[in-house]
Write a protein that holds these residues in place. Structure first.
Motif, PDB file in Angstrom:
ATOM      1  N   LYS A  12      14.892   4.698  11.275  1.00 39.91           N
ATOM      2  CA  LYS A  12      15.437   5.516   9.856  1.00 39.91           C
ATOM      3  C   LYS A  12      15.021   5.068   8.735  1.00 39.91           C
ATOM      4  O   LYS A  12      15.026   5.509   7.780  1.00 39.91           O
ATOM      5  N   ARG A  13      16.213   3.617   8.889  1.00 44.05           N
ATOM      6  CA  ARG A  13      16.459   3.592   7.574  1.00 44.05           C
ATOM      7  C   ARG A  13      14.354   2.785   7.241  1.00 44.05           C
ATOM      8  O   ARG A  13      13.836   3.354   5.685  1.00 44.05           O
ATOM      9  N   VAL A  14      13.354   2.345   7.731  1.00 42.02           N
ATOM     10  CA  VAL A  14      12.292   1.781   7.596  1.00 42.02           C
ATOM     11  C   VAL A  14      11.278   3.528   6.943  1.00 42.02           C
ATOM     12  O   VAL A  14      10.802   2.825   6.630  1.00 42.02           O
ATOM     13  N   GLN A  15      11.250   3.450   7.816  1.00 39.42           N
ATOM     14  CA  GLN A  15      11.015   5.228   7.423  1.00 39.42           C
ATOM     15  C   GLN A  15      11.573   5.843   6.181  1.00 39.42           C
ATOM     16  O   GLN A  15      10.164   6.389   5.553  1.00 39.42           O
ATOM     17  N   ALA A  16      12.690   5.702   6.015  1.00 40.19           N
ATOM     18  CA  ALA A  16      12.837   6.600   4.683  1.00 40.19           C
ATOM     19  C   ALA A  16      12.297   5.332   3.648  1.00 40.19           C
ATOM     20  O   ALA A  16      11.783   5.432   2.785  1.00 40.19           O
ATOM     21  N   GLN A  17      11.955   4.068   3.970  1.00 41.98           N
ATOM     22  CA  GLN A  17      11.603   2.751   3.136  1.00 41.98           C
ATOM     23  C   GLN A  17      10.146   3.209   2.587  1.00 41.98           C
ATOM     24  O   GLN A  17       9.661   3.528   1.296  1.00 41.98           O
ATOM     25  N   LEU A  18      10.070   3.189   3.805  1.00 42.67           N
ATOM     26  CA  LEU A  18       8.189   3.824   3.733  1.00 42.67           C
ATOM     27  C   LEU A  18       7.597   5.438   2.602  1.00 42.67           C
ATOM     28  O   LEU A  18       6.886   5.555   2.098  1.00 42.67           O
ATOM     29  N   ALA A  19       8.636   5.993   2.712  1.00 41.07           N
ATOM     30  CA  ALA A  19       8.483   7.726   2.268  1.00 41.07           C
ATOM     31  C   ALA A  19       9.347   7.886   0.762  1.00 41.07           C
ATOM     32  O   ALA A  19       8.355   8.233   0.338  1.00 41.07           O
ATOM     33  N   LEU A  20       9.977   6.298   0.861  1.00 34.68           N
ATOM     34  CA  LEU A  20      10.209   6.068  -0.854  1.00 34.68           C
ATOM     35  C   LEU A  20       9.448   5.336  -1.486  1.00 34.68           C
ATOM     36  O   LEU A  20       8.553   5.866  -2.809  1.00 34.68           O
ATOM     37  N   ARG A  21       8.530   4.519  -0.832  1.00 36.42           N
ATOM     38  CA  ARG A  21       6.962   3.939  -1.523  1.00 36.42           C
ATOM     39  C   ARG A  21       6.480   4.896  -1.430  1.00 36.42           C
ATOM     40  O   ARG A  21       5.470   5.063  -2.537  1.00 36.42           O
ATOM     41  N   GLN A  22       5.872   5.374  -0.596  1.00 37.25           N
ATOM     42  CA  GLN A  22       4.847   6.559  -0.604  1.00 37.25           C
ATOM     43  C   GLN A  22       5.013   7.473  -1.860  1.00 37.25           C
ATOM     44  O   GLN A  22       3.867   7.965  -2.568  1.00 37.25           O
ATOM     45  N   GLY A  23       5.850   8.156  -1.487  1.00 38.25           N
ATOM     46  CA  GLY A  23       6.471   9.296  -3.028  1.00 38.25           C
ATOM     47  C   GLY A  23       6.514   8.935  -3.899  1.00 38.25           C
ATOM     48  O   GLY A  23       6.376   9.846  -4.618  1.00 38.25           O
ATOM     49  N   SER A  24       7.223   7.909  -4.441  1.00 43.34           N
ATOM     50  CA  SER A  24       7.347   7.081  -5.701  1.00 43.34           C
ATOM     51  C   SER A  24       5.764   7.065  -6.429  1.00 43.34           C
ATOM     52  O   SER A  24       5.437   7.962  -7.267  1.00 43.34           O
ATOM     53  N   LEU A  25       5.102   7.041  -5.867  1.00 40.71           N
ATOM     54  CA  LEU A  25       3.621   6.189  -6.081  1.00 40.71           C
ATOM     55  C   LEU A  25       3.240   8.250  -5.806  1.00 40.71           C
ATOM     56  O   LEU A  25       2.522   8.016  -6.731  1.00 40.71           O
ATOM     57  N   THR A  26       3.384   7.935  -4.978  1.00 43.54           N
ATOM     58  CA  THR A  26       2.424  10.310  -4.752  1.00 43.54           C
ATOM     59  C   THR A  26       3.224  10.686  -6.398  1.00 43.54           C
ATOM     60  O   THR A  26       2.466  11.148  -7.019  1.00 43.54           O
ATOM     61  N   ALA A  27       4.323  11.118  -6.533  1.00 46.28           N
ATOM     62  CA  ALA A  27       4.551  11.712  -7.561  1.00 46.28           C
ATOM     63  C   ALA A  27       4.340  10.997  -9.606  1.00 46.28           C
ATOM     64  O   ALA A  27       4.092  11.547 -10.206  1.00 46.28           O
ATOM     65  N   LEU A  28       4.531   9.308  -9.563  1.00 44.49           N
ATOM     66  CA  LEU A  28       3.600   9.104 -10.488  1.00 44.49           C
ATOM     67  C   LEU A  28       2.284   9.667 -11.126  1.00 44.49           C
ATOM     68  O   LEU A  28       1.866   9.377 -11.282  1.00 44.49           O
ATOM     69  N   THR A  29       1.534   9.154  -9.197  1.00 43.66           N
ATOM     70  CA  THR A  29       0.330  10.006  -9.597  1.00 43.66           C
ATOM     71  C   THR A  29      -0.434  11.154 -10.256  1.00 43.66           C
ATOM     72  O   THR A  29      -1.216  11.531 -10.954  1.00 43.66           O
ATOM     73  N   GLU A  30       0.531  11.967  -9.371  1.00 44.10           N
ATOM     74  CA  GLU A  30       0.633  13.701 -10.372  1.00 44.10           C
ATOM     75  C   GLU A  30       0.599  13.524 -11.085  1.00 44.10           C
ATOM     76  O   GLU A  30       0.545  14.893 -12.238  1.00 44.10           O
TER      77      GLU A  30
END
Length: 462
Positions: free
Chosen positions: A270-288
């Motif tokens: 779950k921590r790995v999944q959360a880290q992946l979500a944090l990375r991808q979510g941060s990049l997606t939010a900035l790109t938008e």
């Protein structure tokens, strides 16, 4: 050499370059030496004829044309580095003086990488999946382990999901048996949908001796007729969860220890999944935040890179793009269109991170550069000094610095977004850190690169 940059519309600049006479004379000498090796002149060995003899034989114009063709790209590249331009497409070069004689000057119109707006990047929010491990999740993983030690027992009741049925199955089309879908005494797990979905529908509630026939699409898509005989229904009986079983099935002596281990493993996932979500979510939010369309030159380069990488992966598997297109039923245009969707987002993300690096004055230090060159050299099995010289000679050092800056910008972004759970509640960042990621003094979840994939299940060591 003198140069001047003039901004133009559409992310383009005009680079005006004036060459010193002695600079172009050196290019002329190089052109004459090349011509001397290619032209046969009576009385002289190849490459040994003096310049004045060659001029008398072929004229000055041919050598000057050769010198312009060969040297202008180098002079242009030098001027681009000198002006610190981030060119993203081939230039349009126009010789403005010196084509026939005299000092040489030229204009180069080239598209440069744009700076995009990222308004509001300081207040971005990213949602990560829950980090809590429920008892139901532990039970599920425990049942998966029990299933490995389960025993199939014949039963007389109707079949239900999870049972294993011994069946004779025959698939045919126009009286022609279909190999691969025909077998006797085939052990099939009901509910697995591993052959054709309708088979599971027919088998639910079936008893020993039942025979049924149905039509359904075969895996390749064309419809076929299936005939099935149910010969045996078996239920998988799982072992009781006892300390004795736990010691046999795992390295632990008790069920409590086994459950604790499963819980820790689930938490790590779950921590790995959360880290992946944090990375991808941060990049997606900035790109938008980027409203501008990315330059076609960058998008097309990214498309080419993606298709080139696909070709390399296929080659490693003994296939090629033509076979891939046949297998997937795609055309070349469809493949390019599919690659384009991802390419546009990738380019926008890169531009957004560059803008963030500028906004936060994120720099690439010499120590950062040395560390990256050492990392690249290790992967390429080269000496760092050798790789550095090659990067400098080919003008790629700027690209390495840019990659370092964008990577640091992403780390900055991940450290500064608001992290919340699916209910909108703030998440303590320390909960995202795996134990082995936290050195003395503490660390954030972004100081270690997250894995590119995540485990599907959690198993205890047997």
């Amino acid at each position: 050499m003198k140069s001047m940059v003039e901004p133009l519309e559409g992310n383009k600049v005009k680079l005006s370059v004036e060459l010193e006479e002695q600079e172009f004379d050196r290019a002329l000498d190089t052109a004459f030496r090349k011509i001397a090796r290619e032209v046969r002149i009576p009385g002289f060995r190849p490459g040994k004829a003096p310049r004045r003899v060659i001029e008398a034989r072929i004229g000055k114009g041919a050598a000057r044309e050769e010198a312009l063709r060969e040297s202008l790209p180098e002079f242009y590249a030098h001027a681009v580095r000198e002006a610190d331009l981030d060119a993203i497409a081939p230039p349009e070069i126009d010789i403005t003086a010196g084509r026939e004689a005299g000092p040489v000057a030229f204009d180069a119109v080239v598209e440069v990488r744009p700076t995009v707006g990222i308004p509001g990047y300081e207040g971005l929010q990213v949602t990560v999946p829950p980090l809590e491990v429920t008892e139901e999740e532990v039970d599920h993983q425990l049942d998966r382990l029990r299933s490995q030690f389960g025993e199939l027992i014949t039963v007389s009741r109707p079949a239900r999901d999870g049972d294993h049925l011994s069946i004779d199955i025959k698939a045919y089309r126009h009286d022609q048996t279909i190999e691969g879908l025909t077998a006797d005494d085939y052990l099939y797990e009901l509910g697995s949908d591993s052959l054709v979905p309708q088979l599971d529908q027919e088998l639910r509630g079936a008893r020993v001796g039942d025979i049924f026939r149905f039509n359904a699409p075969a895996p390749e898509g064309e419809e076929a007729t299936f005939q099935v005989l149910v010969k045996e229904v078996k239920e998988k009986q799982l072992p009781d969860v006892t300390d004795e079983w736990a010691s046999e099935a795992s390295e632990f002596e008790t069920v409590a220890q086994l459950r604790d281990d499963i819980r820790e493993r689930l938490l790590a996932v779950k921590r790995v999944q959360a880290q992946l979500a944090l990375r991808q979510g941060s990049l997606t939010a900035l790109t938008e935040l980027v409203a501008e369309d990315p330059p076609e030159a960058l998008v097309n380069a990214e498309i080419e890179r993606r298709i080139h990488d696909l070709g390399h992966r296929l080659e490693a598997q003994g296939a090629d793009l033509r076979q891939y297109l046949e297998a997937t039923g795609q055309t070349g245009d469809q493949l390019v269109a599919e690659a384009r969707e991802g390419a546009v987002e990738t380019v926008k993300a890169d531009l957004a991170l560059r803008s963030l690096a500028d906004a936060e004055d994120i720099q690439c230090t010499e120590a950062d550069l040395e560390a990256e060159i050492e990392r690249l050299a290790e992967g390429l099995k080269q000496k760092p000094a050798q790789l550095r010289r090659a990067l400098e000679q080919t003008g790629q050092m700027g690209a390495v610095r840019s990659d370092i800056r964008t990577a640091e910008a992403l780390k900055w972004l991940m450290d500064h977004v608001d992290v919340v759970d699916e209910e909108g509640r703030p998440v303590d960042r320390s909960n995202l850190v795996l134990p082995q990621q936290a050195p003395e003094g503490g660390a954030t979840a972004t100081e270690s690169k997250p894995p590119t994939s995540e485990p599907e299940t959690v198993e205890s060591k047997a």
